[in-house]
Design an enzyme around this catalytic site. Structure first.
Site, mmCIF file in Angstrom:
data_model
loop_
_atom_site.group_PDB
_atom_site.id
_atom_site.type_symbol
_atom_site.label_atom_id
_atom_site.label_comp_id
_atom_site.label_asym_id
_atom_site.label_seq_id
_atom_site.Cartn_x
_atom_site.Cartn_y
_atom_site.Cartn_z
ATOM 1 C CE LYS A 53 -0.233 -0.264 10.692
ATOM 2 N NZ LYS A 53 -1.201 -1.363 10.788
ATOM 3 C CD GLN A 97 -4.306 -2.062 12.501
ATOM 4 O OE1 GLN A 97 -3.718 -1.552 11.539
ATOM 5 N NE2 GLN A 97 -3.651 -2.726 13.440
ATOM 6 C CG ASP A 120 -1.378 -5.652 6.296
ATOM 7 O OD1 ASP A 120 -0.387 -5.279 6.950
ATOM 8 O OD2 ASP A 120 -2.548 -5.351 6.585
HETATM 9 N N1 GUN Z 1 -2.820 -5.892 13.522
HETATM 10 C C1 GUN Z 1 -1.646 -6.116 14.158
HETATM 11 N N2 GUN Z 1 -0.620 -6.068 13.290
HETATM 12 C C2 GUN Z 1 -1.150 -5.808 12.078
HETATM 13 C C3 GUN Z 1 -0.580 -5.625 10.783
HETATM 14 O O1 GUN Z 1 0.627 -5.714 10.546
HETATM 15 N N3 GUN Z 1 -1.472 -5.352 9.789
HETATM 16 C C4 GUN Z 1 -2.810 -5.283 10.007
HETATM 17 N N4 GUN Z 1 -3.591 -5.037 8.967
HETATM 18 N N5 GUN Z 1 -3.362 -5.439 11.191
HETATM 19 C C5 GUN Z 1 -2.533 -5.696 12.219
#
Ligand code: GUN
Length: 288
Positions: A53, A97, A120
């Protein structure tokens, strides 16, 4: 033989479009989109996702900040960080996350994020808006799947879509997006999960299968209808270190009409959609 839906290519094109919009902001002397990613602890898979990211943000010209908190951090410490970011006018997106360490309540954390910075799309306000068909931040992975289908000219209208998996991150929002009264959607949707009876019969009905169950090669060739579209959201790390989806790609390739690979399918789209949502958040402020 199935068409292989090249998520890597579609994602790169989406990212290039975003980069051009960033150039426009730069040329106009305007503030660039800012994303903060918070990671708590040392989960190896999360560290890889967070690094990807970061790289995507830097490439696109976004302002990116990462907050690394130790695994022993308290819920209060994390809440304090989020409250400060909610007030920070340079920050358009806040991503915590997941998964979080067991002693931290994920629902409390997600609910503490300003819904207008919830890129998200996990906050109850955004989830509620998605249910109602209102404009909202939509979770990046299912949004990426819808984008891939649209670019591949696969219209879900009237189709039987079977989503395997009922997670808040993928299964539930994916089902809602396919169900929406909207261009490219309007599907008849079934969600399967660990308690579904006769799951193979349900999957066999599908014109479009979306596998997000987290079991390597769960979807086998005998389960899918001839000519079905098969979307693999699974990212499973095998003992030899290789990545494997939830779909038996090699066996299904000759039966499906279109299929996404792992890696190089849905994964790259998730990151492109995170940039998309963060840019959207930035532009929302431009309009107000
Ligand atoms: N963990 C696995 N996929 C995601 C996601 O799309 N966003 C976040 N914040 N955590 C994750």
């Amino acid at each position: 033989m199935a068409t292989i839906i090249d998520g890597k290519k579609i994602a790169l094109e989406a990212r290039e479009k975003i980069r051009l919009e960033i150039d426009e902001l730069k040329n106009a002397g305007k503030r660039l989109p800012g994303l903060v990613v918070i990671i708590v602890g040392e989960d190896p898979a999360s560290k890889v996702y967070v690094r990807n990211k970061k790289m995507a943000c830097e490439k696109a010209g976004f302002v990116h900040r990462q907050i690394n908190l130790p695994a022993e951090s308290t819920e209060e410490q994390l809440l304090t960080e989020i409250q400060a970011l909610n007030k920070d006018s340079e920050i358009d997106g806040i991503l915590v996350q997941l998964p979080l360490p067991k002693h931290i309540n994920e629902d409390n954390i997600i609910s503490s994020i300003d819904p207008e910075k919830d890129v998200d799309g996990f906050h109850p306000v955004n989830v509620g808006k998605l249910v109602l068909g209102q404009e909202a931040f939509v979770p990046c992975t299912p949004l990426g799947v819808m984008k891939m289908l649209a670019i591949s000219d696969i219209d879900l209208s009237g189709k039987e879509v079977v989503v395997i998996g009922r997670s808040n991150i993928v299964g539930k929002p994916m089902s809602l997006l396919a169900l929406q009264k909207a261009q490219g959607a309007n599907a008849t949707v079934t969600i399967c999960h660990s308690r579904t009876q006769n799951i193979e019969e349900v999957i066999a009905r599908a014109d479009v299968v979306v596998a997000a169950i987290g079991i390597p090669k769960f979807v086998k060739a005998h389960m899918v209808k001839e000519g079905a579209v098969v979307i693999d959201v699974g990212v499973n790390r095998l003992e030899d270190g290789s990545l494997c989806g939830d779909v038996d790609f090699d066996a299904i390739q000759s039966k499906a009409s279109a299929i996404t690979p792992v890696p190089g399918g849905v994964g790259p789209m998730t990151i492109a959609m995170l940039l998309n949502n963060t840019l959207q958040s930035r532009m929302n402020k431009e309009r107000t």
